[in-house]
Design an enzyme around this catalytic site. Structure first.
Site, PDB file in Angstrom:
ATOM      1  CB  SER A   1      -0.949  -0.064   1.207  1.00 39.26           C
ATOM      2  OG  SER A   1      -1.995   0.828   1.065  1.00 39.26           O
TER       3      SER A   1
ATOM      4  CG  ASP B   1       8.495   4.826 -11.473  1.00 34.56           C
ATOM      5  OD1 ASP B   1       9.180   3.785 -11.485  1.00 34.56           O
ATOM      6  OD2 ASP B   1       7.292   4.855 -11.805  1.00 34.56           O
TER       7      ASP B   1
ATOM      8  CE  LYS C   1      -5.745  -2.499   0.056  1.00 30.16           C
ATOM      9  NZ  LYS C   1      -6.126  -1.154  -0.323  1.00 30.16           N
TER      10      LYS C   1
END
Length: 417
Positions: free
Chosen positions: A313, A324, A338
């Site tokens: 999560s 990224d 999740k």
């Protein structure tokens, strides 16, 4: 009036009466819905308006409403059962009905899945089985040796396949000092019975320590156990303190961190990023919004993040954001997966409804849900004890230290005059 005329008149009059009766049947107001039917309709409307998947799991959602209302609903229990049956057709364990008691309990504890034994739990959307996301650090479940991805088959002898997520969590809660017996299933060992004594769960989200690599590089080691309201502030203090002590590189340990507050994850990403997108939220209309970092970061020193299958999560959002943006290298195992956002709705009778309204995407538009985030360096590791975390026995930690040796040298070359 002749006999034939009378007959025609009677026939005409009969047709007219029949027509008015039929028209009356058409314009007569529909019978008022019962309170039970209103509740079913209320749930149907909320899902219809806000659910992430506009195909509603490839079904005619209007038909689902008709089906739920075709039988008389004698009482509140019958309405609740009809709602649960209707929601089950969506095939999404996170979109769920909460009776008034469960709803109140969820409001008190925002995650709703933290229990008196210290377990973060979820229903696996693929198998439908109740799974451990992670035990909370230093909790009774942690001490009992429960591990991420353990399947919970029984709670006090009751099969969990017949329970909702919230019912399972409720059954594991209880007074401090009382015990609960679980039957768990783990890959490689089969079924096992575990008795856990409930306790108060103390959540200290940050562990911070200055370490030294074999080459003498000062490394700031930070372990974050969950994203609660204090996590960002605590981590900021820890980074500032380690900077003053001379840390030249960092390891952020997100292993077995089940997540928590989205806002906390975003704020922590901002501590490390000078600029860039942190996460996108996507609803059924497409991209709904994004959260950005404005800087300045607290440190530009090299960073390695440790992740594993208990990283879930908000942890995945943070790890994905820093990976990224090229700010961190990830080491460990693929994360839990999740990546769905639920919103909570209060219903007219005091019950509640959790509905999946959007999903997360990383800055490079990678979908986290069910897929998780793959580390740059994959290092598998058998379960280690709490005392072995970040020691010579911890292969993932050792790989991070080794990586920073190279990174620190490069950073030193680039920054030297």
């Amino acid at each position: 009036m002749g006999f034939m005329q009378k007959q025609v008149f009677r026939l005409g009059f009969s047709l007219l009466v029949a027509f008015w009766l039929a028209l009356g049947a058409l314009i007569q107001p529909a019978a008022a819905l019962t309170d039970e039917q209103k509740l079913v309709s209320e749930v149907w409307r909320i899902v219809n308006r806000s659910y992430l998947d506009e195909t509603f799991n490839h079904q005619n959602w209007s038909q689902a409403r008709q089906k739920a209302l075709e039988k008389p609903l004698k009482n509140q229990e019958a309405a609740y059962a009809a709602i649960q049956k209707m929601l089950k057709t969506l095939g999404d364990p996170f979109t769920r009905f909460l009776d008034p008691e469960q709803y109140r309990s969820l409001q008190v504890n925002t995650s709703g899945e933290l229990t008196g034994v210290g377990l973060q739990i979820a229903l696996n959307p693929e198998t439908g089985k109740l799974e451990v996301v992670t035990p909370i650090l230093d909790s009774p479940a942690d001490a009992a040796g429960i591990q991420p991805r353990d399947r919970i088959l029984k709670i006090e002898g009751i099969l969990t396949e017949n329970l909702t997520l919230d019912e399972a969590a409720t059954r594991m809660r209880g007074p401090v000092g009382s015990s609960v017996t679980l039957v768990i299933e783990r890959d490689g060992i089969g079924e096992k019975e575990v008795k856990i004594v409930r306790d108060r769960i103390e959540l200290n989200p940050v562990v911070a320590d200055l370490r030294f690599s074999p080459q003498g590089t000062p490394i700031g080691y930070l372990r974050l156990t969950q994203f609660n309201a204090n996590a960002s502030m605590e981590l900021a203090h820890a980074i500032s303190s380690l900077e003053k002590k001379g840390a030249d590189a960092y390891i952020l340990d997100l292993r077995n961190n089940p997540g928590g507050l989205l806002q906390s994850g975003i704020e922590i990403a901002r501590l490390w990023l000078n600029s860039g997108t942190i996460v996108y939220t996507v609803n059924r209309q497409g991209v709904q919004g994004s959260f950005e970092s404005f800087g300045p970061a607290l440190t530009d020193d090299p960073l390695v993040i440790l992740v594993n299958e208990g990283t879930a999560s908000a942890s995945e959002i943070l790890a994905g954001a820093l990976q990224d943006n090229g700010r961190a290298t990830l080491v460990g195992e693929t994360t839990f997966g999740k990546g769905l956002i639920q919103s909570l709705f209060e219903l007219s009778d005091g019950s509640g409804l959790a509905v999946t309204i959007a999903k997360y995407e990383t800055p490079q538009h990678r979908d986290i849900n069910k897929l998780g985030i793959k580390p740059d360096t994959v290092i598998s590791q058998a379960s280690i004890t709490r005392a072995q975390i970040a020691t010579a026995e911890d292969l993932q930690y050792q790989a991070a230290v080794e990586l920073l040796k190279t990174n620190s040298v490069l950073a030193g070359v680039e920054s030297s005059p």
